[in-house]
Motif scaffolding. Structure first.
Motif, PDB file in Angstrom:
ATOM      1  N   LEU A 106       0.278  10.591   3.528  1.00  0.00           N
ATOM      2  CA  LEU A 106      -0.800  10.402   4.505  1.00  0.00           C
ATOM      3  C   LEU A 106      -2.020  11.171   4.044  1.00  0.00           C
ATOM      4  N   PRO A 107      -3.192  10.757   4.406  1.00  0.00           N
ATOM      5  CA  PRO A 107      -3.498   9.486   5.050  1.00  0.00           C
ATOM      6  C   PRO A 107      -3.341   8.323   4.082  1.00  0.00           C
ATOM      7  N   ALA A 108      -3.127   7.161   4.646  1.00  0.00           N
ATOM      8  CA  ALA A 108      -3.006   5.932   3.861  1.00  0.00           C
ATOM      9  C   ALA A 108      -3.869   4.864   4.523  1.00  0.00           C
ATOM     10  N   VAL A 109      -4.664   4.185   3.721  1.00  0.00           N
ATOM     11  CA  VAL A 109      -5.519   3.109   4.213  1.00  0.00           C
ATOM     12  C   VAL A 109      -5.020   1.817   3.568  1.00  0.00           C
ATOM     13  N   VAL A 110      -4.588   0.881   4.406  1.00  0.00           N
ATOM     14  CA  VAL A 110      -4.083  -0.401   3.917  1.00  0.00           C
ATOM     15  C   VAL A 110      -5.175  -1.442   4.161  1.00  0.00           C
ATOM     16  N   GLU A 119      -2.555  -5.683   1.709  1.00  0.00           N
ATOM     17  CA  GLU A 119      -2.085  -5.833   0.336  1.00  0.00           C
ATOM     18  C   GLU A 119      -2.314  -4.613  -0.536  1.00  0.00           C
ATOM     19  N   SER A 120      -3.314  -3.820  -0.244  1.00  0.00           N
ATOM     20  CA  SER A 120      -3.642  -2.680  -1.103  1.00  0.00           C
ATOM     21  C   SER A 120      -3.618  -1.394  -0.291  1.00  0.00           C
ATOM     22  N   LEU A 156     -13.722   1.916  -2.535  1.00  0.00           N
ATOM     23  CA  LEU A 156     -12.801   2.014  -3.675  1.00  0.00           C
ATOM     24  C   LEU A 156     -12.050   0.703  -3.880  1.00  0.00           C
ATOM     25  N   TYR A 157     -11.628   0.098  -2.789  1.00  0.00           N
ATOM     26  CA  TYR A 157     -10.920  -1.185  -2.860  1.00  0.00           C
ATOM     27  C   TYR A 157     -11.821  -2.260  -3.484  1.00  0.00           C
TER      28      TYR A 157
END
Length: 152
Positions: free
Chosen positions: A119-123, A127-128, A142-143
């Motif tokens: 954590l933290p995690a950004v989905v 998919e990413s 960034l994505y």
């Protein structure tokens, strides 16, 4: 008559090439961000836009524990009295916490589904995953950088 055939052939060639040209343009276009799901604990300060152009959902993975602590504060120490209190207060507890419990359960099951391990995690777009970034706009940037590099 020969002019008509030449025009028809030119038109057929243009129409046949049109879908291909559109497909090439679609590949080089910037990918769209449609959904962003953020997974964090209650100690993480998140920075998120107030009105993003995508669906933004924030899940606090420790929300169930927080709700449990809140409920246990009001409970009497005696087990029989605690049961009676819970039965008496069930409607108020359900009204106050039901949405929070559903949100917390959904967040936990999605975190398991995505196999998140930090954590933290950004989905993004389901998919990413971007780990360690608490600023949603930065994670989206960034994505998009990653996707545009992959298309080159």
């Amino acid at each position: 008559m020969k002019r008509i055939l030449v025009l028809c052939a030119a038109l057929a060639t243009a129409l046949a090439a049109a879908p291909f040209a559109g497909a090439v343009r679609a590949q080089s276009a910037t990918p769209a961000v449609t959904t962003v799901e953020v997974f964090a604990n209650s100690a993480t300060y998140l920075s998120a836009p107030s009105n993003p152009p995508y669906v933004l959902q924030v899940y606090r993975v420790d929300a169930m524990a927080r709700i449990g602590r809140e409920l246990s504060i009001r409970l009497p120490g005696n087990e029989e009295q605690a049961k009676a209190y819970m039965l008496q207060q069930e409607a108020q507890i359900r009204a106050r916490y039901q949405d929070q419990i559903v949100q917390a359960a959904n967040g936990m099951s999605l975190a398991i589904h995505y196999r998140l391990n930090r954590l933290p995690a950004v989905v993004i777009n389901r998919e990413s995953v971007i780990y360690g970034v608490a600023d949603v706009q930065h994670a989206v940037g960034l994505y998009l950088q990653s996707k545009s590099r992959a298309q080159r």
